[in-house]
Write a protein that holds these residues in place. Structure first.
Motif, PDB file in Angstrom:
ATOM      1  N   UNK A  99      -6.506  92.928  46.576  1.00 22.52           N
ATOM      2  CA  UNK A  99      -4.470  93.333  45.845  1.00 22.52           C
ATOM      3  C   UNK A  99      -4.226  94.456  47.087  1.00 22.52           C
ATOM      4  N   UNK A 100      -3.283  94.087  47.603  1.00 19.83           N
ATOM      5  CA  UNK A 100      -2.944  95.639  48.977  1.00 19.83           C
ATOM      6  C   UNK A 100      -1.883  95.699  48.042  1.00 19.83           C
ATOM      7  N   UNK A 101      -1.583  97.419  47.891  1.00 21.56           N
ATOM      8  CA  UNK A 101      -0.235  98.383  48.024  1.00 21.56           C
ATOM      9  C   UNK A 101      -0.146  99.083  49.059  1.00 21.56           C
ATOM     10  N   UNK A 102       1.338  98.806  49.668  1.00 19.14           N
ATOM     11  CA  UNK A 102       1.685  98.860  50.117  1.00 19.14           C
ATOM     12  C   UNK A 102       2.834  99.808  50.524  1.00 19.14           C
ATOM     13  N   UNK A 103       3.163 101.039  51.343  1.00 22.90           N
ATOM     14  CA  UNK A 103       3.946 101.880  51.353  1.00 22.90           C
ATOM     15  C   UNK A 103       4.333 102.356  52.258  1.00 22.90           C
ATOM     16  N   UNK A 104       6.784 102.802  51.963  1.00 13.89           N
ATOM     17  CA  UNK A 104       6.629 103.360  52.907  1.00 13.89           C
ATOM     18  C   UNK A 104       7.785 104.046  53.176  1.00 13.89           C
ATOM     19  N   UNK A 105       7.764 104.998  54.138  1.00  9.48           N
ATOM     20  CA  UNK A 105       8.592 105.429  54.420  1.00  9.48           C
ATOM     21  C   UNK A 105       9.990 105.200  55.564  1.00  9.48           C
ATOM     22  N   UNK A 106      10.720 104.991  55.014  1.00  8.94           N
ATOM     23  CA  UNK A 106      12.328 104.423  55.782  1.00  8.94           C
ATOM     24  C   UNK A 106      12.571 105.506  57.067  1.00  8.94           C
ATOM     25  N   UNK A 107      13.111 106.394  56.861  1.00  4.45           N
ATOM     26  CA  UNK A 107      13.412 107.191  56.875  1.00  4.45           C
ATOM     27  C   UNK A 107      12.685 107.798  58.594  1.00  4.45           C
ATOM     28  N   UNK A 108      10.707 107.851  58.135  1.00  5.17           N
ATOM     29  CA  UNK A 108      10.229 108.111  59.132  1.00  5.17           C
ATOM     30  C   UNK A 108       9.334 106.760  60.121  1.00  5.17           C
ATOM     31  N   UNK A 109       9.412 105.832  59.770  1.00  2.00           N
ATOM     32  CA  UNK A 109       9.417 104.287  60.015  1.00  2.00           C
ATOM     33  C   UNK A 109       7.469 104.118  60.251  1.00  2.00           C
ATOM     34  N   UNK A 110       7.266 104.899  58.719  1.00  2.00           N
ATOM     35  CA  UNK A 110       5.856 104.997  58.813  1.00  2.00           C
ATOM     36  C   UNK A 110       5.503 103.872  57.179  1.00  2.00           C
ATOM     37  N   UNK A 111       4.425 103.151  57.589  1.00  2.00           N
ATOM     38  CA  UNK A 111       3.838 102.259  56.465  1.00  2.00           C
ATOM     39  C   UNK A 111       2.480 102.682  56.148  1.00  2.00           C
ATOM     40  N   UNK A 112       1.914 102.836  54.963  1.00  3.07           N
ATOM     41  CA  UNK A 112       1.090 102.381  54.908  1.00  3.07           C
ATOM     42  C   UNK A 112      -0.287 101.938  54.104  1.00  3.07           C
ATOM     43  N   UNK A 113      -1.511 101.849  53.252  1.00  5.62           N
ATOM     44  CA  UNK A 113      -1.604 100.843  52.320  1.00  5.62           C
ATOM     45  C   UNK A 113      -3.352 100.972  51.320  1.00  5.62           C
ATOM     46  N   UNK A 114      -3.127 100.710  50.575  1.00  2.62           N
ATOM     47  CA  UNK A 114      -5.100 101.060  49.418  1.00  2.62           C
ATOM     48  C   UNK A 114      -4.789  99.779  49.312  1.00  2.62           C
ATOM     49  N   UNK A 115      -6.162  99.503  48.548  1.00  3.82           N
ATOM     50  CA  UNK A 115      -6.278  98.330  47.094  1.00  3.82           C
ATOM     51  C   UNK A 115      -6.047  98.876  46.247  1.00  3.82           C
ATOM     52  N   UNK A 116      -5.136  97.612  46.250  1.00  6.24           N
ATOM     53  CA  UNK A 116      -4.314  97.493  43.936  1.00  6.24           C
ATOM     54  C   UNK A 116      -5.785  98.468  42.980  1.00  6.24           C
ATOM     55  N   UNK A 117      -6.031  99.588  42.553  1.00  9.93           N
ATOM     56  CA  UNK A 117      -7.565  99.803  42.212  1.00  9.93           C
ATOM     57  C   UNK A 117      -7.181  98.964  40.613  1.00  9.93           C
TER      58      UNK A 117
END
Length: 219
Positions: A129-147
């Motif tokens: 399982x992956x948790x994706x986070x994003x910043x809509x204003x900076x047009x950035x998405x990053x992700x890590x495993x769901x611990x």
């Protein structure tokens, strides 16, 4: 075919030489920012501007067993908002990525989602399982495993960072770092990263350039 590729390179080259006649969304990173080309050689930048996907290893990050993050850069033929909209559709990745068998949406909010991925590589079936986070204003998405989940991966991190070029072109910077658990052969890790990455990135570009319509065979 050679003439078509040469023409494509000429057109993309012109994009960077013409004066700007449009404006980026407020707060959006642009290709004039230093970060847009950070870590890329002049030769790599020229390849990207000509329409190639460039892949390179980056500095080793913390918490990942000494492995380097693999980074890439490419140009999408859509505006930055459209590119980001499609990239954030993480639960639809199995529609266009060959090595993705199932993507189950577990949770979604305005700032993140959690997706359970099931992939089959070299006769091994992996679930994580992956948790994706994003910043809509900076047009950035990053992700890590769901611990909180019993993942078949030991470590995973990655990002997409988009940069505005003009109203019909966007620079995409991508990074990924993946380590499988000890009981899984290293050949699986190699397949998930280095071996299959060029195909994965090309499929991402086709998906974005088609405004989310491109699908893999059989999807």
């Amino acid at each position: 075919m050679i003439k078509k590729l040469a023409l494509l390179g000429t057109v993309i080259g012109l994009i960077f030489s013409l004066p700007a006649i449009s404006a980026p969304p407020p707060g959006a990173p642009t290709v004039n920012d230093k970060e847009a080309w950070d870590g890329l050689t002049p030769a790599a930048v020229e390849k990207i501007k000509k329409g190639e996907i460039v892949i390179a290893s980056a500095q080793t990050t913390t918490g990942g067993g000494g492995e380097a993050m693999i980074q890439a850069a490419m140009i999408f033929d859509v505006n930055i908002a459209e590119a980001f909209r499609i990239i954030k559709e993480t639960d639809k990745q199995c529609e266009f990525l060959n090595n993705c068998d199932e993507a189950i949406l577990i949770e979604r909010t305005d700032t993140h989602d959690i997706i359970e991925f099931r992939v089959k590589i070299l006769a091994w079936e992996l679930k994580y399982r992956v948790k994706h986070r994003w910043d809509n204003k900076k047009f950035r998405m990053w992700w890590t495993l769901d611990p909180s989940f019993n993942n078949d991966l030991k470590h995973l991190e990655g990002f997409w960072q988009l940069f505005y070029i003009d109203d019909t072109h966007t620079l995409g910077r991508y990074g990924t770092k993946l380590i499988v658990k000890e009981f899984i052969p290293k050949s699986v890790q190699e397949a998930l990263t280095k071996r299959d990455l060029p195909t994965v990135l090309e499929q991402f570009r086709k998906r974005v350039n088609s405004h989310g319509k491109f699908k893999k065979k059989g999807a």
